[in-house]
Design an enzyme around this catalytic site. Structure first.
Site, mmCIF file in Angstrom:
data_model
loop_
_atom_site.group_PDB
_atom_site.id
_atom_site.type_symbol
_atom_site.label_atom_id
_atom_site.label_comp_id
_atom_site.label_asym_id
_atom_site.label_seq_id
_atom_site.Cartn_x
_atom_site.Cartn_y
_atom_site.Cartn_z
ATOM 1 N N ARG A 21 0.821 -1.214 0.000
ATOM 2 C CA ARG A 21 0.000 0.000 0.000
ATOM 3 C C ARG A 21 0.855 1.265 0.000
ATOM 4 N NH1 ARG A 21 -5.182 1.370 3.733
ATOM 5 N NH2 ARG A 21 -5.798 -0.575 2.748
ATOM 6 N N ILE A 22 1.893 1.310 0.842
ATOM 7 C CA ILE A 22 2.744 2.499 0.904
ATOM 8 C C ILE A 22 3.462 2.696 -0.422
ATOM 9 C CG2 ILE A 22 4.635 3.644 2.100
ATOM 10 C CD1 ILE A 22 2.044 3.314 3.737
ATOM 11 N N ASP A 34 9.826 -6.506 -6.527
ATOM 12 C CA ASP A 34 8.747 -7.262 -5.892
ATOM 13 C C ASP A 34 8.616 -8.584 -6.629
ATOM 14 O OD1 ASP A 34 5.968 -8.222 -5.209
ATOM 15 O OD2 ASP A 34 5.973 -6.350 -4.074
ATOM 16 N N SER A 46 5.777 4.419 12.186
ATOM 17 C CA SER A 46 4.501 3.828 11.756
ATOM 18 C C SER A 46 3.462 4.923 11.621
ATOM 19 C CB SER A 46 4.025 2.788 12.778
ATOM 20 O OG SER A 46 3.615 3.421 13.977
ATOM 21 N N CYS A 47 2.392 4.616 10.895
ATOM 22 C CA CYS A 47 1.323 5.608 10.731
ATOM 23 C C CYS A 47 0.691 5.940 12.081
ATOM 24 C CB CYS A 47 0.277 5.112 9.737
ATOM 25 S SG CYS A 47 -0.454 3.508 10.130
ATOM 26 N N HIS A 81 -8.288 0.641 13.809
ATOM 27 C CA HIS A 81 -7.544 0.612 12.553
ATOM 28 C C HIS A 81 -8.335 -0.107 11.465
ATOM 29 C CE1 HIS A 81 -4.084 0.369 9.893
ATOM 30 N NE2 HIS A 81 -3.361 1.040 10.772
ATOM 31 N N THR A 112 -6.049 -4.467 7.020
ATOM 32 C CA THR A 112 -4.921 -4.413 6.102
ATOM 33 C C THR A 112 -4.773 -5.768 5.418
ATOM 34 O OG1 THR A 112 -3.244 -5.211 7.649
ATOM 35 C CG2 THR A 112 -3.807 -2.861 7.751
ATOM 36 N N THR A 132 -0.188 -4.125 19.075
ATOM 37 C CA THR A 132 0.432 -2.978 18.424
ATOM 38 C C THR A 132 1.774 -2.681 19.083
ATOM 39 O OG1 THR A 132 0.232 -0.614 17.898
ATOM 40 C CG2 THR A 132 -0.859 -1.374 19.914
ATOM 41 N N ASN A 188 -4.732 5.429 6.205
ATOM 42 C CA ASN A 188 -3.793 4.349 6.503
ATOM 43 C C ASN A 188 -2.421 4.527 5.863
ATOM 44 O OD1 ASN A 188 -6.061 3.239 7.679
ATOM 45 N ND2 ASN A 188 -5.649 1.190 6.924
#
Length: 340
Positions: A13-14, A35, A152-153, A180, A183, A211, A317
């Protein structure tokens, strides 16, 4: 000055958010993606995104490259750090978004093949040289740093509020709850999993999760070590999350005083573009594509017995977090220019 050339190690996602943010930029250019997934599938996910919609330009996979906007981005499939020829491709900075839990020696293999710096966007087994969160430890970032974590976010959402409240009212202890969005670590249907809760259907359940945010926040603010605890709850929402902070203070607090402290801080240059003071009755979907890492919900502030505050800070996110990665790259560019 020559553009900064970026390599993505992992396209989650990032990484896909960074692809969109960097598209069209001349000063920071994405030149390679590593990847192991099917290249056609990767190009497809760059074209179509459930949250962000269709990419505004054609994205084509051809001859081992992704082609977009007149640029060719090399596609690689090295399974481990050190397998991608970053030096041959002229990559300056590697954004590591691959497998979490890698050791320091594993991550340093990026340097052995030519990368100048590595920015971690996943948890590692050992600490990086520095965990950087804008507004919290800007003064610690130095040109000599090569392996840097972007935190982290959750840390980016919570840390500004903790810093402001601690400076203004003092903090004796903190309990953090992150609500959250699910994901790719969760499942669509119930399946066996080592962590049994994480194997339950994410779109149908509220799922308690561990977390590492308390440990990360204590690393950023050492004087709070041993005084922060927390948990996470994954909920059936595709994007848009919130940090619920309960703080016990050493000085008296009121709703008005807490909100005034955050509002005043949000107007300072230190927090500009990072912390937003929100006065509308927002919900999770209202922070989608927000480039702010912490959208402080002033209407949700509560106080108990004049010593305990409860605040909410919303975040997308990945979109705000990806902007912080780009800003970290820009900070290093400035440090390099100063040294030239």
């Amino acid at each position: 000055m020559e553009p900064i050339r970026i390599g993505l190690s992992g396209l989650g996602r990032i990484g896909r958010n960074l692809f969109r943010i960097l598209a069209g930029r001349e000063d920071i250019q994405l030149v390679a993606i590593n990847d192991a997934a099917n290249p056609n599938a990767l190009a497809y996910l760059l074209r179509f995104d459930t949250i962000h919609g269709r990419f505004p330009e054609p994205v084509v996979h051809r001859d081992g490259h992704v082609e977009v906007g007149g640029r060719r981005i090399r596609l690689l499939a090295a399974p481990e750090p050190g397998g991608a020829p970053w030096g041959e491709l002229g990559v300056d900075v590697v954004i590591e978004e691959g497998e979490p839990g890698r050791t320091r020696s594993e991550l340093e293999k990026h340097f052995e093949v030519g990368a100048r710096r590595v920015i971690l966007c996943v948890p590692s087994a050992e600490p990086a040289e520095l965990t950087f969160v804008r507004g919290i430890n800007d003064h610690l970032l130095e040109r000599r740093h090569r392996l840097i974590s972007n935190g982290s976010c959750i840390a980016h959402a919570a840390a500004p509020i903790l810093q402001i409240l601690d400076t203004t009212f003092g903090i004796e202890r903190v309990y953090l709850t992150t609500v959250h969005a699910y994901t790719d670590q969760q499942r669509l249907a119930d399946v066996p999993a080592e962590d049994m809760r994480s194997g339950r259907a994410a779109a149908e359940n509220i799922i308690p999760q561990h977390t590492n945010a308390p440990q990360l926040l204590a690393e950023l603010m050492p004087h709070l070590a041993g005084r922060i605890a927390g948990t996470a709850m994954n909920v059936p929402v595709a994007n848009g999350s919130v940090v619920d902070l309960v703080c016990w203070h050493s000085q008296p607090v009121t709703v008005e005083a807490v909100n005034a402290a955050v509002a005043a801080a949000a107007a300072e240059p230190r927090w500009q573009g990072f912390l937003l003071y929100e006065t509308e009755p927002i919900v999770s979907s209202d922070v989608l594509r927000s480039s702010y890492s912490s959208n402080f919900d002033s209407l949700a502030t509560m106080v108990l017995a004049g010593r305990v505050s409860k605040t909410l800070s919303w975040f997308d996110n990945g979109w705000g977090y990806a902007h912080r990665v780009v800003e970290l790259i820009e900070r290093f560019r400035d440090l390099d220019r100063e040294a030239a």
